[in-house]
Design an enzyme around this catalytic site. Structure first.
Site, mmCIF file in Angstrom:
data_model
loop_
_atom_site.group_PDB
_atom_site.id
_atom_site.type_symbol
_atom_site.label_atom_id
_atom_site.label_comp_id
_atom_site.label_asym_id
_atom_site.label_seq_id
_atom_site.Cartn_x
_atom_site.Cartn_y
_atom_site.Cartn_z
ATOM 1 N N TYR A 139 0.836 -1.198 0.000
ATOM 2 C CA TYR A 139 0.000 0.000 0.000
ATOM 3 C C TYR A 139 0.873 1.250 0.000
ATOM 4 O O TYR A 139 2.043 1.222 0.368
ATOM 5 C CB TYR A 139 -0.949 0.004 1.202
ATOM 6 C CG TYR A 139 -0.277 0.149 2.546
ATOM 7 C CD1 TYR A 139 -0.253 1.374 3.206
ATOM 8 C CD2 TYR A 139 0.325 -0.938 3.168
ATOM 9 C CE1 TYR A 139 0.357 1.508 4.442
ATOM 10 C CE2 TYR A 139 0.932 -0.814 4.395
ATOM 11 C CZ TYR A 139 0.942 0.415 5.036
ATOM 12 O OH TYR A 139 1.556 0.541 6.252
ATOM 13 N N ASN A 193 10.112 -5.752 7.954
ATOM 14 C CA ASN A 193 10.859 -4.529 8.227
ATOM 15 C C ASN A 193 12.241 -4.916 8.731
ATOM 16 O O ASN A 193 12.361 -5.608 9.749
ATOM 17 C CB ASN A 193 10.152 -3.668 9.275
ATOM 18 C CG ASN A 193 8.889 -3.029 8.737
ATOM 19 O OD1 ASN A 193 8.650 -3.031 7.535
ATOM 20 N ND2 ASN A 193 8.080 -2.477 9.622
ATOM 21 N N TYR A 195 15.637 -3.409 10.155
ATOM 22 C CA TYR A 195 16.227 -2.213 10.751
ATOM 23 C C TYR A 195 17.715 -2.427 11.006
ATOM 24 O O TYR A 195 18.127 -3.477 11.497
ATOM 25 C CB TYR A 195 15.564 -1.872 12.082
ATOM 26 C CG TYR A 195 14.097 -1.536 11.996
ATOM 27 C CD1 TYR A 195 13.675 -0.242 11.738
ATOM 28 C CD2 TYR A 195 13.131 -2.519 12.194
ATOM 29 C CE1 TYR A 195 12.328 0.071 11.678
ATOM 30 C CE2 TYR A 195 11.780 -2.217 12.130
ATOM 31 C CZ TYR A 195 11.392 -0.920 11.873
ATOM 32 O OH TYR A 195 10.051 -0.622 11.806
ATOM 33 N N HIS A 204 2.722 6.227 14.428
ATOM 34 C CA HIS A 204 1.680 6.048 13.423
ATOM 35 C C HIS A 204 0.652 5.045 13.933
ATOM 36 O O HIS A 204 0.886 4.334 14.912
ATOM 37 C CB HIS A 204 2.283 5.533 12.107
ATOM 38 C CG HIS A 204 2.839 4.145 12.212
ATOM 39 N ND1 HIS A 204 4.059 3.879 12.813
ATOM 40 C CD2 HIS A 204 2.334 2.933 11.830
ATOM 41 C CE1 HIS A 204 4.285 2.581 12.783
ATOM 42 N NE2 HIS A 204 3.254 1.973 12.203
ATOM 43 N N HIS A 266 1.938 4.055 17.740
ATOM 44 C CA HIS A 266 3.087 3.273 18.179
ATOM 45 C C HIS A 266 4.266 3.585 17.267
ATOM 46 O O HIS A 266 4.093 4.043 16.133
ATOM 47 C CB HIS A 266 2.782 1.771 18.192
ATOM 48 C CG HIS A 266 2.336 1.227 16.872
ATOM 49 N ND1 HIS A 266 1.017 1.192 16.486
ATOM 50 C CD2 HIS A 266 3.030 0.690 15.838
ATOM 51 C CE1 HIS A 266 0.912 0.672 15.287
ATOM 52 N NE2 HIS A 266 2.125 0.348 14.860
ATOM 53 N N ARG A 277 17.737 -5.570 13.599
ATOM 54 C CA ARG A 277 16.488 -6.174 14.048
ATOM 55 C C ARG A 277 15.531 -6.267 12.874
ATOM 56 O O ARG A 277 15.462 -5.356 12.038
ATOM 57 C CB ARG A 277 15.860 -5.330 15.152
ATOM 58 C CG ARG A 277 14.582 -5.953 15.721
ATOM 59 C CD ARG A 277 13.513 -4.932 15.950
ATOM 60 N NE ARG A 277 12.287 -5.542 16.451
ATOM 61 C CZ ARG A 277 11.119 -4.954 16.417
ATOM 62 N NH1 ARG A 277 11.005 -3.742 15.911
ATOM 63 N NH2 ARG A 277 10.046 -5.566 16.870
#
Length: 394
Positions: A139, A193, A195, A204, A266, A277
């Site tokens: 999205y 994700n 990181y 968000h 959060h 991570r």
């Protein structure tokens, strides 16, 4: 001798001495009773008025009472909000060290395939210190939209992102189904994700009009924390104290619903990512989620049915602006808020400035330099004499 002292008999003398001693004893008892009465009166006065002498102390106490009550009220409100957040969170440790190692090896394979360009365009979204890999459903969000704000996100057309890898189904989703974390067939969107140390994502709420609840995430590679209710400030970057900081361990599953998913933001703070991570986010898209229907949004030649295809229900889809960064991040990139994901200042500039001045295309300095050079080339090619332009100072 008794006659010389005025007493006719020794018994009379003894009698007179006894009465005098009784009088002295009675006087002492009366004095003690009087002192006790005075002390009792003083205690009663002190109880009625704590500071009978100094009015300044009493005034200070009266002034400090409202401050103390306001602070206590704020603390109670914060505790109440934290309690609401906790009511919408479930956490469990489902994946062993060996299982984590297998899944982490698969994540490394995803990263390798992305670097080789083996995925669709909208599958990979790169940012300094953070890469996102969309599978199943992707999205638009953040700087990718011309109109920004809650409710503007849109799903990509079907097929614009790669399907969910089979290993995600076998190693992750199936285990969640077995432990009744999610029902069978719930997940149709998986996002990885990845990181690097110092990476972050700003506060968000996962788009309510796009995704069903709950939101399930599984953490890998290292421990971190998920913070709720933080406020981000940029240039320099600052993050306020969270309402709740939730420790997230390697191999743990976090499920968000209710207040924690819908009523409070959060985020991942830069200081909470000390090692690499990765998190796999598993969600289900809503049946009525708005979707971009055209596959060639950046093309200048559009099919005749473009206007009708743009409509999804009663919502008209905004045009996408591809603004992805392919730069490699240096170790200090986390402290440069201008290149952080969803930088509010960048979003504001891109809305206010005209198209040719937006930083997403090219810097204004290079633009004016190139424009000046191209104008010189044109004038020389036309044979026109060079003109001296007088610059006006404002």
């Amino acid at each position: 001798m008794a006659a010389a002292s005025g007493y006719t008999d020794l018994r009379e003398k003894l009698k007179s001495m006894t009465s005098r001693d009784n009088y002295k004893a009675g006087s002492r008892e009366a004095a003690a009773a009087a002192a006790a009465a005075v002390a009792a009166a003083a205690a009663a006065a002190a109880a009625a008025e704590p500071y009978p002498v100094s009015g300044a102390k009493r005034k200070y106490q009266e002034d400090s009472d409202p401050e103390r009550s306001d602070y206590e009220e704020q603390q109670l409100q914060k505790e109440e909000e934290a309690r609401k957040v906790k009511s919408g969170i479930r956490q469990m440790r489902l994946f062993s060290q060996d299982e984590c190692a297998k899944i982490e090896a698969r994540i490394d394979e995803v990263v390798s395939r992305a670097e080789k360009g083996l995925y669709n365009e909208h599958t990979v979204d790169r940012a300094p210190l953070r890469n996102k890999y969309f599978f199943g459903e992707g999205y638009t969000y953040g700087a990718q939209l011309q109109k920004r704000g809650p409710g503007q996100e849109r799903l990509y057309p079907p097929g614009d992102v790669d399907e969910i890898p089979e290993w995600v189904h076998q190693l992750v989703i199936q285990k969640l189904v077995e432990h009744r974390v999610i029902p069978e067939g719930f997940v149709n969107s998986a996002v990885i994700n990845d990181y690097q140390p110092g990476g972050c994502i700003v506060s968000h709420v996962d788009p309510i009009h796009i995704f069903e609840r709950p939101i399930v995430s599984v953490s890998f590679f290292s421990d971190s924390a998920l913070c709720f209710g933080c406020k981000f400030q940029f240039k320099p970057i600052r993050v306020s104290e969270p309402v709740l900081s939730l420790p997230v361990r390697r191999g743990s599953v976090t499920v968000l619903s209710g207040y924690a998913a819908d009523e409070i933001t959060h985020c991942i703070r830069p200081q909470d990512i000390k090692e690499r991570r990765a998190v796999i986010i598993l969600r289900k898209t809503r049946l009525d989620a708005p979707r971009l229907e055209t596959k060639s949004l950046s093309s200048s030649v559009l099919p005749p049915s473009y206007a009708s295809d743009r409509l999804s229900g009663n919502n008209r889809d905004p045009a996408l602006k591809p603004k992805r960064s392919h730069r490699k991040a240096d170790p200090d990139a986390a402290h440069r808020p201008r290149i952080l994901e969803m930088d509010k200042e960048e979003n504001r500039r891109s809305v206010l400035l005209p198209t040719h001045r937006r930083r997403g295309s090219f810097s204004s300095e290079n633009y004016w330099r190139k424009s000046y050079e191209s104008s010189e080339d044109c004038s020389e090619a036309a044979g026109s004499p060079a003109r001296k332009v007088k610059m006006r100072r404002h």
